[in-house]
Design a protein around this motif. Structure first.
Motif, PDB file in Angstrom:
ATOM      1  N   TYR A  30      36.263  47.886  30.029  1.00 12.26           N
ATOM      2  CA  TYR A  30      35.689  48.121  31.352  1.00 12.26           C
ATOM      3  C   TYR A  30      35.250  46.801  31.980  1.00 12.26           C
ATOM      4  CZ  TYR A  30      31.999  49.642  34.644  1.00 12.26           C
ATOM      5  OH  TYR A  30      31.189  49.820  35.731  1.00 12.26           O
ATOM      6  N   LEU A  31      34.600  45.948  31.189  1.00 15.37           N
ATOM      7  CA  LEU A  31      34.133  44.660  31.688  1.00 15.37           C
ATOM      8  C   LEU A  31      35.317  43.746  32.015  1.00 15.37           C
ATOM      9  CD1 LEU A  31      31.952  42.528  32.241  1.00 15.37           C
ATOM     10  CD2 LEU A  31      31.945  42.013  29.780  1.00 15.37           C
ATOM     11  N   PHE A  32      36.328  43.732  31.154  1.00  9.46           N
ATOM     12  CA  PHE A  32      37.489  42.878  31.399  1.00  9.46           C
ATOM     13  C   PHE A  32      38.165  43.252  32.713  1.00  9.46           C
ATOM     14  CE2 PHE A  32      41.864  41.508  31.163  1.00  9.46           C
ATOM     15  CZ  PHE A  32      41.791  40.259  30.574  1.00  9.46           C
ATOM     16  N   LYS A  33      38.373  44.544  32.927  1.00  8.00           N
ATOM     17  CA  LYS A  33      39.009  44.986  34.164  1.00  8.00           C
ATOM     18  C   LYS A  33      38.159  44.634  35.376  1.00  8.00           C
ATOM     19  CE  LYS A  33      42.963  46.766  33.052  1.00  8.00           C
ATOM     20  NZ  LYS A  33      44.220  46.136  33.540  1.00  8.00           N
ATOM     21  N   THR A  34      36.845  44.755  35.236  1.00  6.68           N
ATOM     22  CA  THR A  34      35.949  44.399  36.334  1.00  6.68           C
ATOM     23  C   THR A  34      36.097  42.923  36.689  1.00  6.68           C
ATOM     24  OG1 THR A  34      34.328  46.092  35.710  1.00  6.68           O
ATOM     25  CG2 THR A  34      33.537  44.273  37.074  1.00  6.68           C
ATOM     26  N   GLU A  56      38.815  31.223  28.764  1.00  8.99           N
ATOM     27  CA  GLU A  56      39.692  30.180  28.249  1.00  8.99           C
ATOM     28  C   GLU A  56      41.059  30.723  27.858  1.00  8.99           C
ATOM     29  OE1 GLU A  56      39.130  27.047  28.259  1.00  8.99           O
ATOM     30  OE2 GLU A  56      37.041  27.125  28.907  1.00  8.99           O
ATOM     31  N   LYS A  57      41.125  32.011  27.522  1.00  3.23           N
ATOM     32  CA  LYS A  57      42.328  32.555  26.883  1.00  3.23           C
ATOM     33  C   LYS A  57      43.236  33.343  27.815  1.00  3.23           C
ATOM     34  CE  LYS A  57      43.610  35.198  22.757  1.00  3.23           C
ATOM     35  NZ  LYS A  57      43.104  36.013  21.632  1.00  3.23           N
ATOM     36  N   TYR A  58      42.654  34.075  28.783  1.00  5.61           N
ATOM     37  CA  TYR A  58      43.441  35.005  29.580  1.00  5.61           C
ATOM     38  C   TYR A  58      43.583  34.534  31.028  1.00  5.61           C
ATOM     39  CZ  TYR A  58      42.717  38.017  25.557  1.00  5.61           C
ATOM     40  OH  TYR A  58      42.695  38.522  24.291  1.00  5.61           O
ATOM     41  N   TYR A  59      44.817  34.419  31.469  1.00  3.75           N
ATOM     42  CA  TYR A  59      45.061  33.914  32.818  1.00  3.75           C
ATOM     43  C   TYR A  59      44.492  34.842  33.880  1.00  3.75           C
ATOM     44  CZ  TYR A  59      48.740  37.377  33.664  1.00  3.75           C
ATOM     45  OH  TYR A  59      49.412  38.549  33.856  1.00  3.75           O
ATOM     46  N   GLN A  60      44.351  36.152  33.555  1.00  2.00           N
ATOM     47  CA  GLN A  60      43.855  37.111  34.549  1.00  2.00           C
ATOM     48  C   GLN A  60      42.461  36.752  35.066  1.00  2.00           C
ATOM     49  OE1 GLN A  60      45.094  37.891  31.531  1.00  2.00           O
ATOM     50  NE2 GLN A  60      45.956  39.958  31.462  1.00  2.00           N
ATOM     51  N   ILE A  61      41.655  36.112  34.238  1.00  2.95           N
ATOM     52  CA  ILE A  61      40.272  35.837  34.645  1.00  2.95           C
ATOM     53  C   ILE A  61      39.887  34.374  34.483  1.00  2.95           C
ATOM     54  CG2 ILE A  61      39.453  38.190  34.239  1.00  2.95           C
ATOM     55  CD1 ILE A  61      38.341  37.276  31.577  1.00  2.95           C
ATOM     56  N   PHE A  62      40.854  33.481  34.351  1.00  2.00           N
ATOM     57  CA  PHE A  62      40.489  32.077  34.172  1.00  2.00           C
ATOM     58  C   PHE A  62      39.780  31.513  35.398  1.00  2.00           C
ATOM     59  CE2 PHE A  62      44.134  31.019  36.724  1.00  2.00           C
ATOM     60  CZ  PHE A  62      43.898  29.739  37.201  1.00  2.00           C
ATOM     61  N   LYS A  63      39.922  32.190  36.553  1.00  2.00           N
ATOM     62  CA  LYS A  63      39.252  31.718  37.768  1.00  2.00           C
ATOM     63  C   LYS A  63      37.727  31.754  37.640  1.00  2.00           C
ATOM     64  CE  LYS A  63      42.868  32.871  41.138  1.00  2.00           C
ATOM     65  NZ  LYS A  63      43.192  33.676  42.344  1.00  2.00           N
ATOM     66  N   TRP A  64      37.219  32.493  36.643  1.00  2.00           N
ATOM     67  CA  TRP A  64      35.775  32.550  36.449  1.00  2.00           C
ATOM     68  C   TRP A  64      35.242  31.287  35.774  1.00  2.00           C
ATOM     69  CZ3 TRP A  64      32.838  35.719  39.020  1.00  2.00           C
ATOM     70  CH2 TRP A  64      33.350  36.940  39.448  1.00  2.00           C
ATOM     71  N   LYS A  65      36.134  30.416  35.359  1.00  2.00           N
ATOM     72  CA  LYS A  65      35.713  29.156  34.754  1.00  2.00           C
ATOM     73  C   LYS A  65      34.848  28.380  35.743  1.00  2.00           C
ATOM     74  CE  LYS A  65      36.129  25.790  31.612  1.00  2.00           C
ATOM     75  NZ  LYS A  65      35.755  25.918  30.191  1.00  2.00           N
ATOM     76  N   GLY A  66      33.650  28.016  35.323  1.00  2.00           N
ATOM     77  CA  GLY A  66      32.746  27.287  36.201  1.00  2.00           C
ATOM     78  C   GLY A  66      31.778  28.170  36.954  1.00  2.00           C
ATOM     79  N   TYR A  67      31.831  29.506  36.709  1.00  2.00           N
ATOM     80  CA  TYR A  67      30.915  30.432  37.393  1.00  2.00           C
ATOM     81  C   TYR A  67      30.126  31.253  36.374  1.00  2.00           C
ATOM     82  CZ  TYR A  67      33.828  29.530  41.543  1.00  2.00           C
ATOM     83  OH  TYR A  67      34.516  28.945  42.580  1.00  2.00           O
ATOM     84  N   TYR A 111      39.733  42.310  38.303  1.00  2.00           N
ATOM     85  CA  TYR A 111      39.884  42.738  39.692  1.00  2.00           C
ATOM     86  C   TYR A 111      39.056  41.878  40.636  1.00  2.00           C
ATOM     87  CZ  TYR A 111      42.070  46.963  37.791  1.00  2.00           C
ATOM     88  OH  TYR A 111      42.886  47.834  37.139  1.00  2.00           O
ATOM     89  N   SER A 112      37.844  41.526  40.223  1.00  2.00           N
ATOM     90  CA  SER A 112      36.970  40.748  41.106  1.00  2.00           C
ATOM     91  C   SER A 112      37.383  39.281  41.173  1.00  2.00           C
ATOM     92  CB  SER A 112      35.509  40.861  40.655  1.00  2.00           C
ATOM     93  OG  SER A 112      35.352  40.436  39.316  1.00  2.00           O
ATOM     94  N   ALA A 113      38.249  38.827  40.259  1.00  3.20           N
ATOM     95  CA  ALA A 113      38.708  37.437  40.281  1.00  3.20           C
ATOM     96  C   ALA A 113      39.799  37.210  41.316  1.00  3.20           C
ATOM     97  CB  ALA A 113      39.228  37.034  38.898  1.00  3.20           C
ATOM     98  N   ARG A 114      40.417  38.281  41.771  1.00  5.84           N
ATOM     99  CA  ARG A 114      41.505  38.138  42.739  1.00  5.84           C
ATOM    100  C   ARG A 114      40.976  37.528  44.043  1.00  5.84           C
ATOM    101  NH1 ARG A 114      44.277  44.106  41.680  1.00  5.84           N
ATOM    102  NH2 ARG A 114      44.944  43.675  39.526  1.00  5.84           N
TER     103      ARG A 114
END
Length: 223
Positions: free
Chosen positions: A179-183, A144-155, A186-189
């Motif tokens: 470590y988890l955040f970076k993972t 909800e907070k970080y644009y880097q991983i917002f694509k995970w919303k719904g997964y 990177y995988s959200a790209r």
């Protein structure tokens, strides 16, 4: 001797020998004073040497060369008592998974996580389940907070798979949440989002982008 002094001694020895990797046996062979200090003064909840308390004090250049142990396939088992030793020790600090108030709380949270990660890596499935449950509170806030991983919303199921993968693969003694955040980042790209930064929120006067915080300094991204 202190952890910092022991780390300085080992740093100097590592500079001299410059090994590609090193482990507890290497420390015992080359600096027994450091090995004995950690062995006698820093133990895990299960009575083993707590190298996770020591290695963060090393120079970062050498931290990444640390080899904890030779990885062997873990046979799954369940041991609630083993997990409870950690949970009971930090029972008054579990709130740090939901609402850490500052740097000290985040450091404690990291200690709790790493302690449970090490149990899970031995094959204790209850430890893995417990850790996934608590870390999900963190990842839900990130999405909800970080644009880097917002694509995970719904997964949520895929995020859980990433958490489990990080638990299995975590080696370096540093920030597990970093470590988890970076993972996840990177995988959200390239991952198609199920939501948009232009989505209307609340009364419709604000969009998601208005609440996105790009600052990740509180994540201890040491990896």
């Amino acid at each position: 001797m202190t952890l910092k002094k022991a780390a300085r001694i080992l740093n100097k020895k590592l500079e001299v020998h410059n090994p590609k990797t090193f482990s507890s046996s290497w420390i015992f062979k080359h600096t027994q004073s450091v090995y004995n200090y950690v062995r006698l003064n820093h133990k895990t909840e299960h009575g083993t040497i707590d190298w996770d308390a020591f290695t963060p004090h090393l120079d970062k250049y050498f931290q990444r060369r640390w080899t904890r142990y030779r990885r062997k396939p873990a046979k799954p088992y369940e041991n609630q008592g083993e997990l409870d030793l950690v949970l009971n020790k930090y029972k008054d600090k579990l709130y740090t998974f939901v609402a850490p108030s500052g740097e000290e709380d985040r450091e404690i949270r990291n200690k709790i996580i790493i302690s449970i990660v090490r149990i899970a890596q031995k094959g204790n499935t209850l430890a893995e389940q417990e850790l996934v449950k608590w870390i999900t509170y963190i990842t839900e806030e990130w999405v909800e907070k970080y644009y880097q991983i917002f694509k995970w919303k719904g997964y949520p199921d895929e995020v859980e798979d990433k958490i489990r993968g990080c638990i299995r693969c975590y080696k370096y003694t540093g920030s597990f949440v970093g470590y988890l955040f970076k993972t996840l980042e990177y995988s959200a790209r390239g991952k198609p989002p199920q939501c948009s930064l232009d989505d209307k929120l609340f009364d419709g006067t604000k969009t998601r982008i208005d609440f996105v915080a790009a600052d990740t300094s509180d994540l201890y991204l040491q990896e």
